[in-house]
Design a protein around this motif. Structure first.
Motif, PDB file in Angstrom:
ATOM      1  N   VAL A  14       0.860  -1.193   0.000  1.00 39.72           N
ATOM      2  CA  VAL A  14       0.000   0.000   0.000  1.00 39.72           C
ATOM      3  C   VAL A  14       0.893   1.239   0.000  1.00 39.72           C
ATOM      4  CG1 VAL A  14      -1.808   1.270   1.221  1.00 39.72           C
ATOM      5  CG2 VAL A  14      -1.768  -1.237   1.303  1.00 39.72           C
ATOM      6  N   THR A  15       0.680   2.151  -0.956  1.00 36.78           N
ATOM      7  CA  THR A  15       1.487   3.366  -0.999  1.00 36.78           C
ATOM      8  C   THR A  15       0.590   4.594  -1.135  1.00 36.78           C
ATOM      9  OG1 THR A  15       1.801   3.272  -3.411  1.00 36.78           O
ATOM     10  CG2 THR A  15       3.436   2.166  -2.050  1.00 36.78           C
ATOM     11  N   MET A  16       1.082   5.727  -0.617  1.00 37.96           N
ATOM     12  CA  MET A  16       0.318   6.958  -0.634  1.00 37.96           C
ATOM     13  C   MET A  16       1.266   8.150  -0.705  1.00 37.96           C
ATOM     14  SD  MET A  16      -0.713   7.033   3.427  1.00 37.96           S
ATOM     15  CE  MET A  16      -1.788   8.430   3.274  1.00 37.96           C
ATOM     16  N   LYS A  17       0.729   9.285  -1.122  1.00 34.26           N
ATOM     17  CA  LYS A  17       1.497  10.513  -1.163  1.00 34.26           C
ATOM     18  C   LYS A  17       1.621  11.055   0.258  1.00 34.26           C
ATOM     19  CE  LYS A  17       1.656  14.895  -3.734  1.00 34.26           C
ATOM     20  NZ  LYS A  17       0.913  15.781  -4.671  1.00 34.26           N
ATOM     21  N   ASN A  18       2.723  11.781   0.520  1.00 34.96           N
ATOM     22  CA  ASN A  18       2.960  12.355   1.851  1.00 34.96           C
ATOM     23  C   ASN A  18       2.878  11.273   2.923  1.00 34.96           C
ATOM     24  OD1 ASN A  18       3.086  14.953   0.649  1.00 34.96           O
ATOM     25  ND2 ASN A  18       0.855  15.153   0.794  1.00 34.96           N
ATOM     26  N   HIS A  19       3.613  10.209   2.704  1.00 37.41           N
ATOM     27  CA  HIS A  19       3.505   9.046   3.563  1.00 37.41           C
ATOM     28  C   HIS A  19       4.370   9.147   4.822  1.00 37.41           C
ATOM     29  CE1 HIS A  19       7.139   8.380   1.251  1.00 37.41           C
ATOM     30  NE2 HIS A  19       7.526   7.545   2.185  1.00 37.41           N
ATOM     31  N   THR A  20       3.818   8.664   5.904  1.00 36.37           N
ATOM     32  CA  THR A  20       4.526   8.400   7.153  1.00 36.37           C
ATOM     33  C   THR A  20       3.818   7.223   7.801  1.00 36.37           C
ATOM     34  OG1 THR A  20       3.116   9.848   8.498  1.00 36.37           O
ATOM     35  CG2 THR A  20       5.096  10.851   7.496  1.00 36.37           C
ATOM     36  N   PRO A  21       4.481   6.471   8.656  1.00 40.02           N
ATOM     37  CA  PRO A  21       3.787   5.381   9.351  1.00 40.02           C
ATOM     38  C   PRO A  21       2.547   5.862  10.097  1.00 40.02           C
ATOM     39  CG  PRO A  21       6.159   5.164   9.635  1.00 40.02           C
ATOM     40  CD  PRO A  21       5.931   6.495   8.964  1.00 40.02           C
ATOM     41  N   GLU A  22       2.648   7.044  10.715  1.00 45.62           N
ATOM     42  CA  GLU A  22       1.508   7.577  11.451  1.00 45.62           C
ATOM     43  C   GLU A  22       0.329   7.867  10.522  1.00 45.62           C
ATOM     44  OE1 GLU A  22       5.178   8.170  13.728  1.00 45.62           O
ATOM     45  OE2 GLU A  22       4.613   8.665  11.664  1.00 45.62           O
ATOM     46  N   ARG A  23       0.637   8.356   9.326  1.00 49.05           N
ATOM     47  CA  ARG A  23      -0.430   8.674   8.379  1.00 49.05           C
ATOM     48  C   ARG A  23      -1.092   7.398   7.855  1.00 49.05           C
ATOM     49  NH1 ARG A  23      -2.499  13.004   5.839  1.00 49.05           N
ATOM     50  NH2 ARG A  23      -3.020  12.924   3.609  1.00 49.05           N
ATOM     51  N   TYR A  24      -0.316   6.331   7.703  1.00 47.00           N
ATOM     52  CA  TYR A  24      -0.906   5.052   7.304  1.00 47.00           C
ATOM     53  C   TYR A  24      -1.884   4.551   8.369  1.00 47.00           C
ATOM     54  CZ  TYR A  24       1.970   4.170   3.169  1.00 47.00           C
ATOM     55  OH  TYR A  24       2.529   4.231   1.922  1.00 47.00           O
ATOM     56  N   VAL A 184       4.947   1.561 -13.146  1.00 49.28           N
ATOM     57  CA  VAL A 184       5.314   1.921 -11.772  1.00 49.28           C
ATOM     58  C   VAL A 184       4.341   2.963 -11.233  1.00 49.28           C
ATOM     59  CG1 VAL A 184       7.083   2.881 -10.259  1.00 49.28           C
ATOM     60  CG2 VAL A 184       7.758   1.439 -12.201  1.00 49.28           C
ATOM     61  N   LYS A 185       3.708   2.637 -10.101  1.00 46.04           N
ATOM     62  CA  LYS A 185       2.937   3.614  -9.352  1.00 46.04           C
ATOM     63  C   LYS A 185       3.872   4.194  -8.289  1.00 46.04           C
ATOM     64  CE  LYS A 185       0.031   0.270  -8.659  1.00 46.04           C
ATOM     65  NZ  LYS A 185      -1.098  -0.598  -8.224  1.00 46.04           N
ATOM     66  N   ARG A 186       3.688   5.452  -7.955  1.00 43.00           N
ATOM     67  CA  ARG A 186       4.635   6.125  -7.071  1.00 43.00           C
ATOM     68  C   ARG A 186       4.905   5.287  -5.825  1.00 43.00           C
ATOM     69  NH1 ARG A 186       3.764  12.334  -5.365  1.00 43.00           N
ATOM     70  NH2 ARG A 186       3.531  12.448  -7.626  1.00 43.00           N
ATOM     71  N   PRO A 187       6.169   4.873  -5.616  1.00 38.72           N
ATOM     72  CA  PRO A 187       6.497   4.010  -4.476  1.00 38.72           C
ATOM     73  C   PRO A 187       6.686   4.800  -3.193  1.00 38.72           C
ATOM     74  CG  PRO A 187       8.459   4.390  -5.793  1.00 38.72           C
ATOM     75  CD  PRO A 187       7.320   5.092  -6.512  1.00 38.72           C
ATOM     76  N   ASN A 188       6.642   4.075  -2.070  1.00 42.82           N
ATOM     77  CA  ASN A 188       6.990   4.634  -0.760  1.00 42.82           C
ATOM     78  C   ASN A 188       8.171   3.833  -0.232  1.00 42.82           C
ATOM     79  OD1 ASN A 188       3.609   5.319   0.443  1.00 42.82           O
ATOM     80  ND2 ASN A 188       4.881   6.429  -0.970  1.00 42.82           N
TER      81      ASN A 188
END
Length: 297
Positions: A14-24, A184-188
């Motif tokens: 699972v990947t997202m923009k502006n990622h951090t563990p807390e945001r996940y 490729v989808k934007r990786p984290n």
């Protein structure tokens, strides 16, 4: 001694923009609070039924776990069939049917475990005689995390089922590689994935969410995979897809796609000796470390 039971574990990136563990963690907690049924396929639906910390005393951001319930959603407006008369049921017969809206048939429960630091989602693909296949699991997570309410807050959440890494390695060893396609989808990337970080930064600078590449060999030739292309093959396998066509040593046509080789870890256990969730958790932790190392570039 009880008869051994089968357990299958799959993994989703699972990947997202502006990622951090807390945001996940915030993303999954918001998804759980919505209590939104997710259409998986046809009349099959799923629901993220609960969400808790894996260990009560763990520090944030730690892993979370819970259950996914899969069930059949009956369309009460559809035509009913009477097996006694071999004909459609009459209005009077249908009028006698009274199924509470909150009761759903053909239900099955599957555990999940999400590691926010590695943004890896593990699920039971087979438990207690019921199956939750890779395609359906990926579709459930993708639709769960991309509901309108969540899209507005988090943007697009990319979801990719982790493939069998050994199959990716074998595909790259194909003797005659005629065509390679990757997306490729934007990786984290984690703290050690330099190549993924470089790709992510470049895509961010270009304002690109995903990109595709195609390589074709010269006539009667074979693609020579250099280090850069090999790295992109591994990145795309985890964050999109990787496909290759060519011929093997016997000049037989071969086609490979990560879509056809999802990671599925199969184990058997004695329910009198070990709880299913204990085995599931142990396998998920092992796979988390293996995946992080295998796809590290």
């Amino acid at each position: 001694m009880a008869r051994e039971k089968k357990l299958i574990v799959g993994a989703i990136n699972v990947t997202m923009k502006n990622h951090t563990p807390e945001r996940y963690l915030e993303l999954f907690r918001d998804a759980f609070k919505l209590k939104t049924p997710v259409n998986i396929s046809g009349d099959q639906y799923g629901l993220l039924a609960n969400l808790t910390k894996l260990e009560k005393a763990q520090k944030e951001p730690g892993p979370i776990t819970g259950d996914i319930f899969k069930y059949t959603n009956i369309n009460n407006n559809a035509q009913w069939f009477n097996t006694s008369t071999n004909d459609f049921a009459s209005d009077d017969e249908v009028g006698k049917i009274n199924i509470p809206e909150n009761l759903k048939p053909n239900s099955a429960r599957f555990s999940y475990l999400f590691f926010p630091k590695q943004h890896l989602f593990f699920y039971e693909g087979y438990y207690d005689g019921n199956s939750f296949g890779p395609t359906n699991a990926e579709r459930f997570v993708k639709r769960l995390l991309n509901t309108p309410d969540l899209l507005e807050k988090y943007g697009v959440i990319n979801v990719t089922h982790v493939p069998d890494h050994d199959k990716v390695v074998d595909a790259l060893k194909l003797k005659h590689k005629e065509r390679i396609d990757l997306m490729v989808k934007r990786p984290n990337p984690d703290n050690h994935a330099r190549a993924e970080r470089k790709v992510m930064q470049r895509m961010g600078a270009m304002n690109v969410e995903s990109f595709s590449q195609t390589y074709k060999a010269v006539q009667d030739g074979s693609i020579d995979v250099d280090d850069d292309l090999e790295t992109m093959a591994h990145i795309s396998a985890k964050n999109g897809y990787f496909k290759i066509k060519g011929k093997d040593d016997a000049n037989k046509p071969v086609a490979y796609s990560t879509d056809n080789y999802p990671l599925q870890d199969k184990s058997y256990y004695d329910p009198d000796v070990e709880l299913a969730f204990e085995l599931f958790s142990r396998i998920a932790n092992r796979l988390k470390n293996i995946i992080s190392e295998q796809f590290r570039r």
